[in-house]
Design a protein around this motif. Structure first.
Motif, PDB file in Angstrom:
ATOM      1  N   MET A  99       0.826  -1.184   0.000  1.00 36.69           N
ATOM      2  CA  MET A  99       0.000   0.000   0.000  1.00 36.69           C
ATOM      3  C   MET A  99       0.875   1.254   0.000  1.00 36.69           C
ATOM      4  N   ARG A 100       1.894   1.231   0.848  1.00 30.21           N
ATOM      5  CA  ARG A 100       2.781   2.379   0.941  1.00 30.21           C
ATOM      6  C   ARG A 100       3.509   2.621  -0.381  1.00 30.21           C
ATOM      7  N   ALA A 101       3.901   1.554  -1.063  1.00 31.96           N
ATOM      8  CA  ALA A 101       4.581   1.695  -2.358  1.00 31.96           C
ATOM      9  C   ALA A 101       3.656   2.333  -3.383  1.00 31.96           C
TER      10      ALA A 101
ATOM     11  N   MET B 192      11.898   0.646   1.712  1.00 25.01           N
ATOM     12  CA  MET B 192      10.622   1.054   2.299  1.00 25.01           C
ATOM     13  C   MET B 192      10.163   0.032   3.349  1.00 25.01           C
ATOM     14  N   THR B 193      10.251  -1.231   3.023  1.00 28.77           N
ATOM     15  CA  THR B 193       9.837  -2.292   3.936  1.00 28.77           C
ATOM     16  C   THR B 193      10.698  -2.295   5.191  1.00 28.77           C
TER      17      THR B 193
ATOM     18  N   GLU C  27       1.123   4.318  -2.738  1.00 25.84           N
ATOM     19  CA  GLU C  27       0.906   5.705  -2.346  1.00 25.84           C
ATOM     20  C   GLU C  27       2.092   6.598  -2.717  1.00 25.84           C
ATOM     21  N   ASN C  28       3.292   6.011  -2.742  1.00 27.57           N
ATOM     22  CA  ASN C  28       4.506   6.782  -3.008  1.00 27.57           C
ATOM     23  C   ASN C  28       5.108   6.471  -4.380  1.00 27.57           C
TER      24      ASN C  28
ATOM     25  N   ARG D 103      12.316   0.221   6.520  1.00 28.99           N
ATOM     26  CA  ARG D 103      11.998   1.390   7.358  1.00 28.99           C
ATOM     27  C   ARG D 103      10.711   1.174   8.153  1.00 28.99           C
ATOM     28  N   VAL D 104       9.720   0.566   7.528  1.00 27.41           N
ATOM     29  CA  VAL D 104       8.481   0.247   8.239  1.00 27.41           C
ATOM     30  C   VAL D 104       8.769  -0.714   9.381  1.00 27.41           C
TER      31      VAL D 104
ATOM     32  N   ASN E 184      10.596   1.008  12.235  1.00 24.55           N
ATOM     33  CA  ASN E 184       9.649   1.837  12.995  1.00 24.55           C
ATOM     34  C   ASN E 184       8.798   0.986  13.921  1.00 24.55           C
ATOM     35  N   GLU E 185       8.373  -0.175  13.444  1.00 22.62           N
ATOM     36  CA  GLU E 185       7.582  -1.083  14.286  1.00 22.62           C
ATOM     37  C   GLU E 185       8.412  -1.592  15.456  1.00 22.62           C
TER      38      GLU E 185
END
Length: 130
Positions: free
Chosen positions: A1-3, A23-24, A5-6, A26-27, A30-31
């Motif tokens: 989804m994030r990909a 991207m994955t 959106e960006n 970094r997510v 963060n988690e």
């Protein structure tokens, strides 16, 4: 989804794998930070019970388990670098791009990881022979 959106931020001609992996990662980081703050505990390691390959002999499967458990015991920075370069087969420059660090840091992390793995292997051999 994030990909999705960006998608407008993706640079044509660059590595899609590296962009998605970054991207994955970094997510995931963060988690992990959020879990640490909430005190939710750590994510467990790889399930070693699924590792055996039926076409390999027992000794090879045992060695693979030992190597994987030693790699998983490395500090996160070294572990992710080892997995990207040696398991996923990324070039040093690609791993540096994915992890958003200089290529010299990739080389340093790999050298440190190799030393730790070699030391762990030697300790294991000493225990089994002694």
């Amino acid at each position: 989804m994030r990909a999705l959106e960006n998608a407008d931020k993706f640079q044509p001609g660059s590595s899609l794998d590296a962009w998605l992996f970054t991207m994955t990662r970094r997510v995931w980081l963060n988690e992990k930070r959020a879990e640490r703050i909430r005190g939710a505990g750590a994510i467990g390691g790889a399930d070693l019970s699924d590792l055996p390959a039926p076409d390999l002999d027992t000794e090879t499967n045992i060695l693979a388990r030992q190597v994987l458990s030693q790699v998983m015991a490395l500090p996160e920075a070294q572990r992710s670098t080892v997995l990207l370069v040696y398991v996923e087969g990324y070039k040093y420059s690609e791993a540096a791009e994915i992890l958003d660090i200089p290529i010299g840091t990739i080389m340093s992390r790999l050298a440190s990881a190799r030393k730790k793995l070699q030391s762990a292997t030697q300790e294991s051999e000493t225990r089994s022979n002694g």
